[in-house]
Design a protein around this motif. Structure first.
Motif, PDB file in Angstrom:
ATOM      1  N   SER A 179       0.835  -1.204   0.000  1.00 20.55           N
ATOM      2  CA  SER A 179       0.000   0.000   0.000  1.00 20.55           C
ATOM      3  C   SER A 179       0.872   1.257   0.000  1.00 20.55           C
ATOM      4  O   SER A 179       0.495   2.268  -0.585  1.00 20.55           O
ATOM      5  CB  SER A 179      -0.951   0.002   1.190  1.00 20.55           C
ATOM      6  N   GLY A 180       2.025   1.204   0.640  1.00 18.16           N
ATOM      7  CA  GLY A 180       2.955   2.331   0.576  1.00 18.16           C
ATOM      8  C   GLY A 180       3.462   2.549  -0.841  1.00 18.16           C
ATOM      9  O   GLY A 180       3.579   3.687  -1.309  1.00 18.16           O
ATOM     10  N   PHE A 181       3.749   1.460  -1.544  1.00 16.35           N
ATOM     11  CA  PHE A 181       4.201   1.569  -2.927  1.00 16.35           C
ATOM     12  C   PHE A 181       3.090   2.125  -3.812  1.00 16.35           C
ATOM     13  O   PHE A 181       3.337   2.950  -4.697  1.00 16.35           O
ATOM     14  CB  PHE A 181       4.668   0.209  -3.448  1.00 16.35           C
ATOM     15  N   ILE A 182       1.867   1.701  -3.565  1.00 15.07           N
ATOM     16  CA  ILE A 182       0.730   2.228  -4.317  1.00 15.07           C
ATOM     17  C   ILE A 182       0.586   3.728  -4.059  1.00 15.07           C
ATOM     18  O   ILE A 182       0.271   4.492  -4.975  1.00 15.07           O
ATOM     19  CB  ILE A 182      -0.557   1.460  -3.955  1.00 15.07           C
ATOM     20  N   GLY A 183       0.855   4.168  -2.828  1.00 14.49           N
ATOM     21  CA  GLY A 183       0.822   5.594  -2.523  1.00 14.49           C
ATOM     22  C   GLY A 183       1.833   6.383  -3.331  1.00 14.49           C
ATOM     23  O   GLY A 183       1.545   7.491  -3.792  1.00 14.49           O
ATOM     24  N   THR A 184       3.023   5.828  -3.525  1.00 16.67           N
ATOM     25  CA  THR A 184       4.031   6.520  -4.332  1.00 16.67           C
ATOM     26  C   THR A 184       3.620   6.577  -5.795  1.00 16.67           C
ATOM     27  O   THR A 184       3.862   7.580  -6.469  1.00 16.67           O
ATOM     28  CB  THR A 184       5.413   5.858  -4.208  1.00 16.67           C
ATOM     29  N   ILE A 185       2.983   5.526  -6.283  1.00 23.06           N
ATOM     30  CA  ILE A 185       2.509   5.503  -7.673  1.00 23.06           C
ATOM     31  C   ILE A 185       1.395   6.530  -7.864  1.00 23.06           C
ATOM     32  O   ILE A 185       1.385   7.276  -8.861  1.00 23.06           O
ATOM     33  CB  ILE A 185       2.028   4.090  -8.068  1.00 23.06           C
ATOM     34  N   ILE A 186       0.452   6.578  -6.927  1.00 18.11           N
ATOM     35  CA  ILE A 186      -0.640   7.551  -7.016  1.00 18.11           C
ATOM     36  C   ILE A 186      -0.085   8.973  -6.992  1.00 18.11           C
ATOM     37  O   ILE A 186      -0.555   9.851  -7.718  1.00 18.11           O
ATOM     38  CB  ILE A 186      -1.665   7.325  -5.891  1.00 18.11           C
ATOM     39  N   SER A 187       0.931   9.199  -6.183  1.00 18.61           N
ATOM     40  CA  SER A 187       1.556  10.513  -6.121  1.00 18.61           C
ATOM     41  C   SER A 187       2.151  10.905  -7.474  1.00 18.61           C
ATOM     42  O   SER A 187       2.004  12.047  -7.915  1.00 18.61           O
ATOM     43  CB  SER A 187       2.640  10.534  -5.053  1.00 18.61           C
ATOM     44  N   GLY A 188       2.807   9.977  -8.128  1.00 19.65           N
ATOM     45  CA  GLY A 188       3.364  10.257  -9.451  1.00 19.65           C
ATOM     46  C   GLY A 188       2.288  10.582 -10.472  1.00 19.65           C
ATOM     47  O   GLY A 188       2.445  11.484 -11.295  1.00 19.65           O
ATOM     48  N   ILE A 189       1.171   9.872 -10.396  1.00 16.67           N
ATOM     49  CA  ILE A 189       0.064  10.131 -11.316  1.00 16.67           C
ATOM     50  C   ILE A 189      -0.533  11.512 -11.061  1.00 16.67           C
ATOM     51  O   ILE A 189      -0.816  12.261 -11.994  1.00 16.67           O
ATOM     52  CB  ILE A 189      -1.001   9.019 -11.185  1.00 16.67           C
ATOM     53  N   VAL A 190      -0.711  11.855  -9.780  1.00 18.34           N
ATOM     54  CA  VAL A 190      -1.272  13.166  -9.430  1.00 18.34           C
ATOM     55  C   VAL A 190      -0.347  14.290  -9.880  1.00 18.34           C
ATOM     56  O   VAL A 190      -0.792  15.296 -10.444  1.00 18.34           O
ATOM     57  CB  VAL A 190      -1.555  13.248  -7.915  1.00 18.34           C
ATOM     58  N   LEU A 225      -1.241  17.242 -12.478  1.00 21.25           N
ATOM     59  CA  LEU A 225      -1.143  18.657 -12.131  1.00 21.25           C
ATOM     60  C   LEU A 225      -0.229  19.410 -13.089  1.00 21.25           C
ATOM     61  O   LEU A 225      -0.516  20.546 -13.467  1.00 21.25           O
ATOM     62  CB  LEU A 225      -0.651  18.822 -10.690  1.00 21.25           C
ATOM     63  N   ARG A 226       0.879  18.796 -13.489  1.00 22.61           N
ATOM     64  CA  ARG A 226       1.764  19.435 -14.464  1.00 22.61           C
ATOM     65  C   ARG A 226       1.066  19.596 -15.817  1.00 22.61           C
ATOM     66  O   ARG A 226       1.220  20.618 -16.486  1.00 22.61           O
ATOM     67  CB  ARG A 226       3.025  18.620 -14.639  1.00 22.61           C
ATOM     68  N   LYS A 227       0.300  18.581 -16.199  1.00 22.47           N
ATOM     69  CA  LYS A 227      -0.425  18.645 -17.462  1.00 22.47           C
ATOM     70  C   LYS A 227      -1.521  19.708 -17.423  1.00 22.47           C
ATOM     71  O   LYS A 227      -1.843  20.306 -18.449  1.00 22.47           O
ATOM     72  CB  LYS A 227      -1.031  17.266 -17.755  1.00 22.47           C
ATOM     73  N   SER A 228      -2.074  19.942 -16.225  1.00 27.09           N
ATOM     74  CA  SER A 228      -3.127  20.941 -16.062  1.00 27.09           C
ATOM     75  C   SER A 228      -2.595  22.361 -16.025  1.00 27.09           C
ATOM     76  O   SER A 228      -3.359  23.308 -15.976  1.00 27.09           O
ATOM     77  CB  SER A 228      -3.919  20.669 -14.797  1.00 27.09           C
ATOM     78  N   GLY A 229      -1.275  22.528 -15.982  1.00 26.05           N
ATOM     79  CA  GLY A 229      -0.695  23.849 -16.065  1.00 26.05           C
ATOM     80  C   GLY A 229      -0.102  24.390 -14.781  1.00 26.05           C
ATOM     81  O   GLY A 229       0.313  25.537 -14.740  1.00 26.05           O
ATOM     82  N   TYR A 230      -0.050  23.594 -13.739  1.00 26.96           N
ATOM     83  CA  TYR A 230       0.560  24.058 -12.493  1.00 26.96           C
ATOM     84  C   TYR A 230       2.074  23.977 -12.636  1.00 26.96           C
ATOM     85  O   TYR A 230       2.668  22.915 -12.707  1.00 26.96           O
ATOM     86  CB  TYR A 230       0.095  23.203 -11.316  1.00 26.96           C
ATOM     87  N   GLN A 231       2.727  25.135 -12.686  1.00 20.62           N
ATOM     88  CA  GLN A 231       4.161  25.196 -12.936  1.00 20.62           C
ATOM     89  C   GLN A 231       4.994  24.812 -11.718  1.00 20.62           C
ATOM     90  O   GLN A 231       6.107  24.373 -11.872  1.00 20.62           O
ATOM     91  CB  GLN A 231       4.545  26.599 -13.404  1.00 20.62           C
ATOM     92  N   MET A 232       4.463  25.000 -10.512  1.00 16.74           N
ATOM     93  CA  MET A 232       5.262  24.692  -9.330  1.00 16.74           C
ATOM     94  C   MET A 232       5.390  23.182  -9.124  1.00 16.74           C
ATOM     95  O   MET A 232       6.194  22.731  -8.346  1.00 16.74           O
ATOM     96  CB  MET A 232       4.691  25.350  -8.077  1.00 16.74           C
ATOM     97  N   PHE A 233       4.611  22.409  -9.836  1.00 12.84           N
ATOM     98  CA  PHE A 233       4.688  20.964  -9.713  1.00 12.84           C
ATOM     99  C   PHE A 233       5.459  20.415 -10.885  1.00 12.84           C
ATOM    100  O   PHE A 233       5.286  19.478 -11.440  1.00 12.84           O
ATOM    101  CB  PHE A 233       3.293  20.347  -9.643  1.00 12.84           C
TER     102      PHE A 233
END
Length: 98
Positions: A75-86, A90-98
């Motif tokens: 579940s910790g590994f899944i959390g890291t994967i979800i973080s990468g997807i998010v 966010l970068r694709k949506s235009g948030y430059q700080m991410f």
């Protein structure tokens, strides 16, 4: 409860690491070493003094964990994967700080 806790903790750690270093999948690559540090009963210094012996003991201890521990650590590994997807979203949506 532990499954949710590990998922949230590693999601948060990976999210912050992604924001600071701008490396999307870095935490997912580092996570196996974190699991070894959690599972083994070896001091960190012994990895530098007896590299091969320490990893041998660590992998032996890793093979002896219970299925419940595997679910919690996964579940910790899944959390890291979800973080990468998010972060990618966010970068694709235009948030430059991410």
């Amino acid at each position: 409860m532990s499954v949710l806790l590990y998922l949230v903790i590693f999601f948060g750690l990976a999210f912050i690491l992604n924001m600071l270093l701008r490396r999307t999948w870095l935490m997912a690559c580092i996570y196996p070493f974190i699991v070894l540090a959690i599972v083994d009963d070896i001091s960190t210094g012994s990895y530098f003094t007896d590299f091969i012996g320490s990893f041998s003991i660590a992998f032996t201890n890793l093979m002896e964990i219970t299925p419940i521990d595997i679910i919690i650590l996964s579940s910790g590994f899944i959390g890291t994967i979800i973080s990468g997807i998010v972060i990618k979203f966010l970068r694709k949506s235009g948030y430059q700080m991410f």
